[in-house]
Scaffold this motif. Sequence first.
Motif, PDB file in Angstrom:
ATOM      1  N   ILE A 246      50.547  39.326   9.332  1.00  0.00           N
ATOM      2  CA  ILE A 246      49.733  39.459  10.536  1.00  0.00           C
ATOM      3  C   ILE A 246      49.635  38.091  11.219  1.00  0.00           C
ATOM      4  O   ILE A 246      49.642  37.054  10.552  1.00  0.00           O
ATOM      5  CB  ILE A 246      48.323  40.012  10.248  1.00  0.00           C
ATOM      6  CG1 ILE A 246      47.538  39.112   9.307  1.00  0.00           C
ATOM      7  CG2 ILE A 246      48.396  41.431   9.703  1.00  0.00           C
ATOM      8  CD1 ILE A 246      46.072  39.501   9.140  1.00  0.00           C
TER       9      ILE A 246
ATOM     10  N   GLU B 106      39.388  41.927  15.093  1.00  0.00           N
ATOM     11  CA  GLU B 106      40.830  41.768  15.343  1.00  0.00           C
ATOM     12  C   GLU B 106      41.601  41.622  14.033  1.00  0.00           C
ATOM     13  O   GLU B 106      42.666  42.224  13.862  1.00  0.00           O
ATOM     14  CB  GLU B 106      41.090  40.549  16.232  1.00  0.00           C
ATOM     15  CG  GLU B 106      40.616  40.705  17.650  1.00  0.00           C
ATOM     16  CD  GLU B 106      40.695  39.405  18.441  1.00  0.00           C
ATOM     17  OE1 GLU B 106      41.008  39.493  19.639  1.00  0.00           O
ATOM     18  OE2 GLU B 106      40.423  38.320  17.871  1.00  0.00           O
TER      19      GLU B 106
ATOM     20  N   ARG C  16      44.382  44.265  12.601  1.00  0.00           N
ATOM     21  CA  ARG C  16      45.757  43.853  12.257  1.00  0.00           C
ATOM     22  C   ARG C  16      46.094  44.186  10.810  1.00  0.00           C
ATOM     23  O   ARG C  16      47.211  44.599  10.501  1.00  0.00           O
ATOM     24  CB  ARG C  16      45.939  42.366  12.527  1.00  0.00           C
ATOM     25  CG  ARG C  16      45.923  42.066  14.006  1.00  0.00           C
ATOM     26  CD  ARG C  16      46.029  40.600  14.298  1.00  0.00           C
ATOM     27  NE  ARG C  16      45.726  40.391  15.702  1.00  0.00           N
ATOM     28  CZ  ARG C  16      45.273  39.259  16.188  1.00  0.00           C
ATOM     29  NH1 ARG C  16      45.086  38.209  15.403  1.00  0.00           N
ATOM     30  NH2 ARG C  16      45.013  39.141  17.480  1.00  0.00           N
TER      31      ARG C  16
END
Length: 78
Positions: free
Chosen positions: A2, A46, A50
């Motif tokens: 990621i 976030e 991910r």
Amino acid sequence: MIQLTRLNHQTYYLNPLLIETVESTPDTVITLVNGKKLLVKDSTDEVVERMTQFYQSIHLYSLPSRIISTSLLEEESD
């Protein structure tokens, strides 16, 4: 892997299987399974999104067993 962003706006990639916890303190702190802590600009939402996308991309739709077994051990010690 990621993509994450350091506080200086530099991007890098991290294997999400190494992540133990993601905290907002108010900066986002990622603790790895080896105890190393990373400070990133990305929000906790976030990072979790991910990670979820990564797990889905490898057809892993639930948490890795090491995370589940770690939480069970913590509950038993309480």
